[in-house]
Design an enzyme around this catalytic site. Structure first.
Site, mmCIF file in Angstrom:
data_model
loop_
_atom_site.group_PDB
_atom_site.id
_atom_site.type_symbol
_atom_site.label_atom_id
_atom_site.label_comp_id
_atom_site.label_asym_id
_atom_site.label_seq_id
_atom_site.Cartn_x
_atom_site.Cartn_y
_atom_site.Cartn_z
ATOM 1 N N CYS A 1 0.842 -1.192 0.000
ATOM 2 C CA CYS A 1 0.000 0.000 0.000
ATOM 3 C C CYS A 1 0.882 1.248 0.000
ATOM 4 O O CYS A 1 2.010 1.239 0.488
ATOM 5 C CB CYS A 1 -0.899 -0.017 1.232
ATOM 6 S SG CYS A 1 -2.066 1.362 1.326
ATOM 7 N N HIS B 1 -1.997 -4.173 5.287
ATOM 8 C CA HIS B 1 -1.688 -3.738 6.648
ATOM 9 C C HIS B 1 -2.955 -3.337 7.389
ATOM 10 O O HIS B 1 -4.021 -3.132 6.794
ATOM 11 C CB HIS B 1 -0.715 -2.551 6.612
ATOM 12 C CG HIS B 1 -1.277 -1.318 5.989
ATOM 13 N ND1 HIS B 1 -1.949 -0.348 6.702
ATOM 14 C CD2 HIS B 1 -1.299 -0.889 4.697
ATOM 15 C CE1 HIS B 1 -2.335 0.610 5.893
ATOM 16 N NE2 HIS B 1 -1.962 0.315 4.662
ATOM 17 N N ARG C 1 2.879 4.847 6.518
ATOM 18 C CA ARG C 1 3.336 4.120 7.710
ATOM 19 C C ARG C 1 3.934 2.763 7.388
ATOM 20 O O ARG C 1 4.522 2.114 8.265
ATOM 21 C CB ARG C 1 2.162 3.952 8.678
ATOM 22 C CG ARG C 1 1.575 5.271 9.171
ATOM 23 C CD ARG C 1 0.210 5.078 9.795
ATOM 24 N NE ARG C 1 -0.777 4.616 8.813
ATOM 25 C CZ ARG C 1 -2.024 4.312 9.107
ATOM 26 N NH1 ARG C 1 -2.452 4.417 10.360
ATOM 27 N NH2 ARG C 1 -2.863 3.922 8.157
ATOM 28 N N ASP D 1 0.447 3.707 1.806
ATOM 29 C CA ASP D 1 0.374 4.272 3.149
ATOM 30 C C ASP D 1 1.763 4.649 3.677
ATOM 31 O O ASP D 1 2.699 3.845 3.614
ATOM 32 C CB ASP D 1 -0.279 3.252 4.089
ATOM 33 C CG ASP D 1 -0.728 3.861 5.400
ATOM 34 O OD1 ASP D 1 0.142 4.323 6.174
ATOM 35 O OD2 ASP D 1 -1.943 3.880 5.673
ATOM 36 N N CYS E 1 -6.063 0.212 7.146
ATOM 37 C CA CYS E 1 -5.854 0.630 5.753
ATOM 38 C C CYS E 1 -7.040 1.471 5.279
ATOM 39 O O CYS E 1 -8.177 0.992 5.238
ATOM 40 C CB CYS E 1 -5.690 -0.595 4.854
ATOM 41 S SG CYS E 1 -5.485 -0.207 3.098
#
Length: 207
Positions: free
Chosen positions: A39, A100, A43, A41, A103
């Site tokens: 992803c 993860h 993080r 993302d 999400c």
């Protein structure tokens, strides 16, 4: 921006110098062993959680770590072309699809379409995984939002693994045993990583 420039200067003075020979070798070629599909993302840090160096992972990152099913097209297809390059040119021997916890893309799969009107391109992109919601509805044994969240994130990983096998060259190498495909579920809050076990059909903690 000043923070980014300072970060670069620190990298140039410390990290680059300590890996100067590695970067010199990588300057003209790469030989990654793994295609990591994750992803976008902020993080999720693939090299950090796998403790890998530059040159080891070929990365694809997009909203909700999605892999569109294979199709011949004249459109501009970033994820599809990256899969093609990794498998056909770089000859990776492993593909990891890593989802993860918490999400946002997967959470949006459970929203009414009109709630995504302000992000139409994201809404269109998520249509690739529209089957996830139906699968989650069939698998739900409780009513909690937490259960739907983690189930959506995990089922989404499995759908992308399935989609990968629609790519003829991926399927050929997978069936020949020269290409492995793994599904990972990473927990942001704890750093725990779960790997999908094909035989048991469950995500198991990597320990």
């Amino acid at each position: 921006m000043d923070r980014l420039f300072k970060g670069y200067m620190k990298f140039r003075a410390e990290d680059f110098e300590s890996h100067r020979e590695l970067f010199r070798e990588l300057g003209r070629t790469q030989n990654p062993h793994t295609l990591f599909i994750g992803c976008s993302d902020s993080r999720l840090m693939p090299n950090l959680i796998t403790n890998t160096s530059p040159g080891e992972l070929f990365l694809i990152r997009n909203i909700a770590n999605i892999v569109p099913p294979y199709r011949k097209t004249e459109e501009y297809v970033a994820t599809t072309s990256a899969v093609e390059y990794a498998v056909q040119v770089l000859n990776v021997d492993t593909i990891v699809v890593c989802g993860h916890s918490n999400c946002g893309g997967c959470s949006a799969l459970n929203l009414p379409p009109e709630e995504l009107d302000h992000i139409p391109h994201v809404r269109k992109w998520l249509e690739v995984s529209r089957e996830v919601r139906g699968r989650v509805d069939r698998l739900m044994v409780g009513e909690t939002a937490a259960e739907r969240e983690w189930l959506t994130e995990q089922v989404n990983i499995l759908v992308q693994m399935k989609n990968l096998l629609t790519y003829p060259y991926v399927r050929e190498k997978y069936d020949a045993g020269t290409l492995n495909i793994y599904g990972w579920y990473y927990i942001l809050e704890t750093g725990e990583l779960f790997n999908f076990n094909d035989e048991n059909a469950v995500f198991e903690l990597v320990s």
